[in-house]
Design a protein around this motif. Structure first.
Motif, PDB file in Angstrom:
ATOM      1  N   THR A   2       0.713  -1.072  -0.052  1.00  0.00           N
ATOM      2  CA  THR A   2       0.012  -0.028  -0.024  1.00  0.00           C
ATOM      3  C   THR A   2       0.814   1.157  -0.278  1.00  0.00           C
ATOM      4  N   PRO A   3       0.704   2.123  -1.014  1.00  0.00           N
ATOM      5  CA  PRO A   3       1.335   3.375  -0.905  1.00  0.00           C
ATOM      6  C   PRO A   3       1.083   4.208   0.458  1.00  0.00           C
ATOM      7  N   ALA A   4       2.490   4.828   1.035  1.00  0.00           N
ATOM      8  CA  ALA A   4       2.205   5.769   2.052  1.00  0.00           C
ATOM      9  C   ALA A   4       1.341   6.585   1.803  1.00  0.00           C
ATOM     10  N   ILE A   5       1.181   7.454   0.715  1.00  0.00           N
ATOM     11  CA  ILE A   5       0.466   8.659   0.287  1.00  0.00           C
ATOM     12  C   ILE A   5      -0.061   8.286  -0.881  1.00  0.00           C
ATOM     13  N   THR A   6      -1.228   8.323  -1.245  1.00  0.00           N
ATOM     14  CA  THR A   6      -1.936   8.343  -2.456  1.00  0.00           C
ATOM     15  C   THR A   6      -2.829   9.739  -2.817  1.00  0.00           C
ATOM     16  N   VAL A   7      -2.381  10.381  -3.908  1.00  0.00           N
ATOM     17  CA  VAL A   7      -3.264  11.823  -4.011  1.00  0.00           C
ATOM     18  C   VAL A   7      -3.899  11.440  -5.413  1.00  0.00           C
ATOM     19  N   THR A   8      -5.129  11.551  -5.601  1.00  0.00           N
ATOM     20  CA  THR A   8      -5.825  11.359  -6.542  1.00  0.00           C
ATOM     21  C   THR A   8      -6.942  12.617  -6.956  1.00  0.00           C
ATOM     22  N   GLU A  50       1.656   9.095  -6.349  1.00  0.00           N
ATOM     23  CA  GLU A  50       1.745   8.045  -5.054  1.00  0.00           C
ATOM     24  C   GLU A  50       2.924   8.194  -4.679  1.00  0.00           C
ATOM     25  N   VAL A  51       3.167   8.055  -3.254  1.00  0.00           N
ATOM     26  CA  VAL A  51       4.420   8.328  -2.607  1.00  0.00           C
ATOM     27  C   VAL A  51       4.582   6.854  -1.840  1.00  0.00           C
ATOM     28  N   ARG A  52       5.755   6.133  -2.024  1.00  0.00           N
ATOM     29  CA  ARG A  52       6.015   4.751  -1.527  1.00  0.00           C
ATOM     30  C   ARG A  52       6.346   4.917  -0.149  1.00  0.00           C
ATOM     31  N   PRO A  53       6.249   3.869   0.513  1.00  0.00           N
ATOM     32  CA  PRO A  53       6.829   3.687   2.084  1.00  0.00           C
ATOM     33  C   PRO A  53       8.218   3.848   1.983  1.00  0.00           C
ATOM     34  N   VAL A  71       1.228  20.213  -0.085  1.00  0.00           N
ATOM     35  CA  VAL A  71       1.680  19.808   0.869  1.00  0.00           C
ATOM     36  C   VAL A  71       0.711  19.982   2.400  1.00  0.00           C
ATOM     37  N   ARG A  72       0.202  21.022   2.214  1.00  0.00           N
ATOM     38  CA  ARG A  72      -0.786  21.572   3.336  1.00  0.00           C
ATOM     39  C   ARG A  72      -2.291  20.925   3.162  1.00  0.00           C
ATOM     40  N   CYS A  73      -2.469  20.591   1.863  1.00  0.00           N
ATOM     41  CA  CYS A  73      -3.749  19.607   1.565  1.00  0.00           C
ATOM     42  C   CYS A  73      -3.720  18.024   2.046  1.00  0.00           C
ATOM     43  N   LEU A  74      -2.432  17.736   2.353  1.00  0.00           N
ATOM     44  CA  LEU A  74      -2.189  16.454   2.582  1.00  0.00           C
ATOM     45  C   LEU A  74      -2.944  16.086   3.853  1.00  0.00           C
ATOM     46  N   THR A  75      -2.444  16.865   4.830  1.00  0.00           N
ATOM     47  CA  THR A  75      -3.228  16.801   6.244  1.00  0.00           C
ATOM     48  C   THR A  75      -4.375  17.763   6.458  1.00  0.00           C
ATOM     49  N   ARG A  76      -4.908  18.245   5.505  1.00  0.00           N
ATOM     50  CA  ARG A  76      -5.914  19.208   5.637  1.00  0.00           C
ATOM     51  C   ARG A  76      -5.672  20.590   6.415  1.00  0.00           C
ATOM     52  N   LEU A  77      -4.515  20.862   6.320  1.00  0.00           N
ATOM     53  CA  LEU A  77      -4.273  22.251   6.889  1.00  0.00           C
ATOM     54  C   LEU A  77      -4.820  23.275   6.082  1.00  0.00           C
ATOM     55  N   VAL A  85      -6.958  12.300  -0.923  1.00  0.00           N
ATOM     56  CA  VAL A  85      -5.711  12.034  -0.275  1.00  0.00           C
ATOM     57  C   VAL A  85      -5.837  10.840   0.724  1.00  0.00           C
ATOM     58  N   CYS A  86      -4.967   9.676   0.379  1.00  0.00           N
ATOM     59  CA  CYS A  86      -5.165   8.665   1.540  1.00  0.00           C
ATOM     60  C   CYS A  86      -3.841   8.338   2.042  1.00  0.00           C
ATOM     61  N   LEU A  87      -3.750   8.152   3.458  1.00  0.00           N
ATOM     62  CA  LEU A  87      -2.554   7.839   4.019  1.00  0.00           C
ATOM     63  C   LEU A  87      -2.684   6.554   4.601  1.00  0.00           C
ATOM     64  N   ASP A  88      -1.791   5.590   3.982  1.00  0.00           N
ATOM     65  CA  ASP A  88      -1.950   4.219   4.177  1.00  0.00           C
ATOM     66  C   ASP A  88      -3.211   3.617   4.030  1.00  0.00           C
TER      67      ASP A  88
END
Length: 344
Positions: A2-8, A50-53, A71-77, A85-88
């Motif tokens: 599973t990718p560490a981060i998936t942005v779609t 996608e970002v790999r582990p 990068v701020r969208c990744l954690t909804r800052l 955006v999916c984390l794991d």
């Protein structure tokens, strides 16, 4: 895996009625046209990757390209307008407020350009701050903070105030603070751009060392190509909020997707980035070759002394498989900066 981060299909639009842009003909307008017609600004436009582990994934672009917003969208800052955006594998946009706080406190940490240290707290307590927010007891959080300070080479500075440290040392404190909570992912938003060039280079070396030791997934934002090539396992290039190209450093240098990327990498010494897979040729029938092969991921400049000493074509291998040979005739164009086609 599973990718560490998936942005779609991620969009971020600022302005009045921003949610009415995506999925309409307005989405096809340029930045300038959209702003003129609606007053909206597209900061991130339909980005997917996608970002790999365990990977160092660099997002690079000029000022205003949307990389910090991304990068701020990744954690909804910053709240995305559309996309996911999916984390794991867990969708971030579907997280409750409680789950989102847990994400930011335990799973993801950020290191910013401006260090954000608490001026009235000693270094040890600055590093322990994230653990304090998590509810970790004082003795335990100080123990773990001291470990992180040792990891970044700041043992002995525990009881100093931030103002007593140099800029590079302050950034090391910020890095130790991010590592102290043992996050799965570290997000760096141009953390070294305010530092002097020599200190900046030292910090890049420090990040590479720490990554080798702790193996975290890193997303690193920068506008500096040298920094991107130095740190990145893969690099994503943004222009006006759009993703132009994603690839390993040698892919960007050897096969830029368009003129924009080509301009970015124009002055990069190709022999310092490209590997032998870019210059390997098939062996001729009956051609006498050197007995000891070189791996195809050998950087061209590192291969030059060996090839010149041999006086014969040197076999190039991918694991146990021989993929061709290389000799001085193949290396010379790369050393002189001549471009070649993408290898097949």
């Amino acid at each position: 895996m599973t990718p560490a981060i998936t942005v779609t299909n991620l969009w971020k639009v600022f302005g009045p009625r921003a949610d009415r842009v995506v999925g309409t003909p307005l989405a096809g307008l340029s930045r300038a046209e959209l702003r003129e017609r609606t007053g909206c600004l597209v900061a991130v436009r339909d980005v997917s990757f996608e970002v790999r582990p365990g990977e160092v994934f660099v997002v690079m672009g000029l000022s205003g390209s949307g990389k910090s917003t991304l990068v701020r969208c990744l954690t909804r800052l910053i709240e995305p307008t559309s996309g996911e955006v999916c984390l794991d594998g867990e969708p971030v946009r579907a997280m409750s407020a409680k789950r989102l706080r847990e994400l930011r406190r335990h799973r993801v940490a950020m290191v910013f350009q401006h260090f954000g240290l608490l001026p009235h707290r000693q270094v040890l307590d600055n590093v322990a701050y994230g653990l304090e927010i998590q509810g970790v007891g004082r003795a335990e959080r100080h123990r773990r903070a001291a470990q992180m300070l040792a990891l970044v080479g700041l043992t002995g500075h525990e009881h100093q105030l931030p103002e007593q440290l140099s800029g590079g040392m302050q950034q090391r404190v910020g890095l130790a603070r991010a590592l102290a909570t043992d996050p799965e992912v570290l997000l760096f938003d141009e953390p070294f751009s305010a530092l002097d060039p020599l200190i900046r280079r030292d910090m890049q070396t420090e990040v590479r060392r720490l990554h080798a030791e702790v193996g975290k997934t890193l997303v690193f934002i920068t506008h500096d190509l040298t920094e991107a090539l130095s740190l990145g396992d893969r690099i994503a290039v943004l222009r006006d909020g759009e993703l132009v190209q994603v690839g390993a450093p040698e892919d960007l240098v050897g096969a830029p997707a368009d003129g924009y990327v080509a301009d970015f990498v124009r002055d990069v010494p190709r022999a310092d980035v490209l590997t032998l897979r870019w210059v390997t040729r098939p062996a001729a029938d009956g051609e006498e070759c050197d007995d000891v092969p070189l791996p195809q991921d050998t950087v061209i400049r590192d291969a030059v002394p060996r090839v010149l000493r041999s006086g014969r074509p040197v076999p190039v291998v991918d694991g146990d498989r021989r993929v061709g040979v290389v000799d001085a005739e193949q290396l010379l164009p790369a050393l002189l900066g001549h471009r070649r086609q993408v290898p097949t």
